[in-house]
Design an enzyme around this catalytic site. Sequence first.
Site, short mmCIF file in Angstrom:
data_model
loop_
_atom_site.label_atom_id
_atom_site.label_comp_id
_atom_site.label_asym_id
_atom_site.label_seq_id
_atom_site.Cartn_x
_atom_site.Cartn_y
_atom_site.Cartn_z
N ARG A 131 -15.44 2.89 43.22
CA ARG A 131 -15.24 2.81 42.23
C ARG A 131 -15.15 1.31 41.66
O ARG A 131 -15.78 1.24 40.71
CB ARG A 131 -13.86 3.17 41.96
CG ARG A 131 -12.64 2.76 41.53
CD ARG A 131 -11.47 2.89 42.02
NE ARG A 131 -11.55 3.22 40.01
CZ ARG A 131 -10.85 2.03 39.57
NH1 ARG A 131 -10.69 1.50 40.55
NH2 ARG A 131 -11.24 2.09 38.27
N ASP A 152 -7.86 -2.13 35.67
CA ASP A 152 -7.47 -1.17 36.68
C ASP A 152 -5.62 -1.71 36.60
O ASP A 152 -5.50 -2.89 37.00
CB ASP A 152 -7.60 -1.29 37.93
CG ASP A 152 -8.51 -0.28 38.22
OD1 ASP A 152 -9.39 -0.67 39.74
OD2 ASP A 152 -8.80 0.08 38.07
N GLU A 210 -2.71 11.97 68.66
CA GLU A 210 -1.86 10.33 68.08
C GLU A 210 -2.07 8.81 68.16
O GLU A 210 -2.15 8.02 67.61
CB GLU A 210 -0.43 10.40 69.32
CG GLU A 210 0.54 10.97 70.60
CD GLU A 210 1.40 11.49 68.36
OE1 GLU A 210 1.72 12.99 68.24
OE2 GLU A 210 1.96 10.23 68.22
N PRO A 247 -0.48 5.06 61.40
CA PRO A 247 0.60 4.93 60.47
C PRO A 247 0.81 2.85 60.54
O PRO A 247 1.51 2.90 60.28
CB PRO A 247 0.88 6.04 60.88
CG PRO A 247 0.14 6.83 62.13
CD PRO A 247 -1.02 6.06 62.39
N1 LIG Z 1 -3.65 5.18 57.25
C1 LIG Z 1 -2.57 6.32 57.71
C2 LIG Z 1 -1.94 6.97 57.74
C3 LIG Z 1 -1.83 8.40 59.03
C4 LIG Z 1 -1.93 8.56 60.18
C5 LIG Z 1 -4.11 7.48 59.90
C6 LIG Z 1 -4.71 8.03 60.62
C7 LIG Z 1 -3.79 9.15 62.09
C8 LIG Z 1 -4.51 9.51 63.08
C9 LIG Z 1 -3.56 10.36 64.04
N2 LIG Z 1 -2.58 10.24 63.16
C10 LIG Z 1 -1.76 11.05 63.51
C11 LIG Z 1 -0.07 10.48 63.74
C12 LIG Z 1 0.59 10.16 62.98
C13 LIG Z 1 2.35 9.58 63.39
C14 LIG Z 1 1.79 9.48 64.44
C15 LIG Z 1 2.98 8.15 64.92
N3 LIG Z 1 3.65 8.34 66.35
C16 LIG Z 1 4.41 9.82 65.90
C17 LIG Z 1 5.11 10.54 66.85
C18 LIG Z 1 5.12 9.02 67.59
C19 LIG Z 1 4.43 8.19 67.44
C20 LIG Z 1 0.05 8.58 65.08
C21 LIG Z 1 -0.35 9.59 64.90
C22 LIG Z 1 -3.42 10.25 61.77
C23 LIG Z 1 -2.04 9.74 60.79
N4 LIG Z 1 -0.29 7.98 58.32
N5 LIG Z 1 0.00 7.54 58.16
C24 LIG Z 1 -0.90 6.55 57.06
N6 LIG Z 1 -0.31 6.31 56.04
#
Ligand SMILES: N#Cc1c(-c2ccc3ccn(Cc4ccc(CN5CCCC5)cc4)c3c2)n[nH]c1N
Length: 240
Positions: free
Chosen positions: A155, A170, A113, A86
């Site tokens: 793709r 696209d 996390e 994220p």
């Molecule tokens: N690409 C992409 C992604 C992801 C993604 C990608 C990879 C992983 C690995 C674990 N998680 C779960 C997660 C969720 C939230 C947080 C932040 N924390 C939450 C509370 C304090 C900060 C940390 C991990 C992931 C989420 N989410 N959204 C996208 N666009």
Amino acid sequence: MRIDVITIFPDYLAPLREALLGKAIDRGRIQVDVHDLRTWTHDVHKAVDDSPYGGGPGMVMKPQVWGEALDAVCGDEAPRLVVPTPAGRPFTQRDAVRWSAEPRLVFACGRYEGIDQRVIDDAAERMPVEEVSLGDYVLVGGEVAVLTMVEAVARLLPGVLGNPLSAEQDSFSDGLLEGPCYTRPEVWRGRPVPDVLRSGNHAAIDRWRRDRALERTWYRRPDLLAALPEGTLTARDREQ
Ligand SMILES: N#Cc1c(-c2ccc3ccn(Cc4ccc(CN5CCCC5)cc4)c3c2)n[nH]c1N
């Protein structure tokens, strides 16, 4: 292209073997190997996570397990390592195009996390590493992001899509959203197909489609218009 995915949920990546992508794999146009991260654990519980230093919510994925996994999967090569997170830079079509030229891609699917940062820092000393995000929303892990990114890349590879022209036309390929599309019947629930599309006048059809694309981009993604390279929009485009 060879694609490796490391995850604690291998079955999450099963959709990669369906439909066009599955056919491309069967034909050997792409090699996709999905690896269970727990393969590289050594304890009876196959632990892949631990409490975060400094406190805070949730758990963090252990560096030892990831380090052994990446060593084993990458071997002596230096493939591009993609880590969905994220906190990553936004993933765009430009990344998909760039990555489609790579001989190998390795995707690391985090959970909890996230992955201990030292894993990324250590890998970056041996291979190109990109931490990217699908968008501004929160998923539970990296697997859905990897499914999306692999599809976006695959793709673009020769022989994967039935109609290669489609990838060239696209959305985003010319910087605009694509306009509306129609098929038979000519009238459906009292709604006719726009006359121009049945006119056979391809210059008029192309013009109409570009006008609809400009209109849609203006209303839905004005940021894309602002980012167009100088000279992309013609004087006529600007009249729309
Ligand atoms: N690409 C992409 C992604 C992801 C993604 C990608 C990879 C992983 C690995 C674990 N998680 C779960 C997660 C969720 C939230 C947080 C932040 N924390 C939450 C509370 C304090 C900060 C940390 C991990 C992931 C989420 N989410 N959204 C996208 N666009």
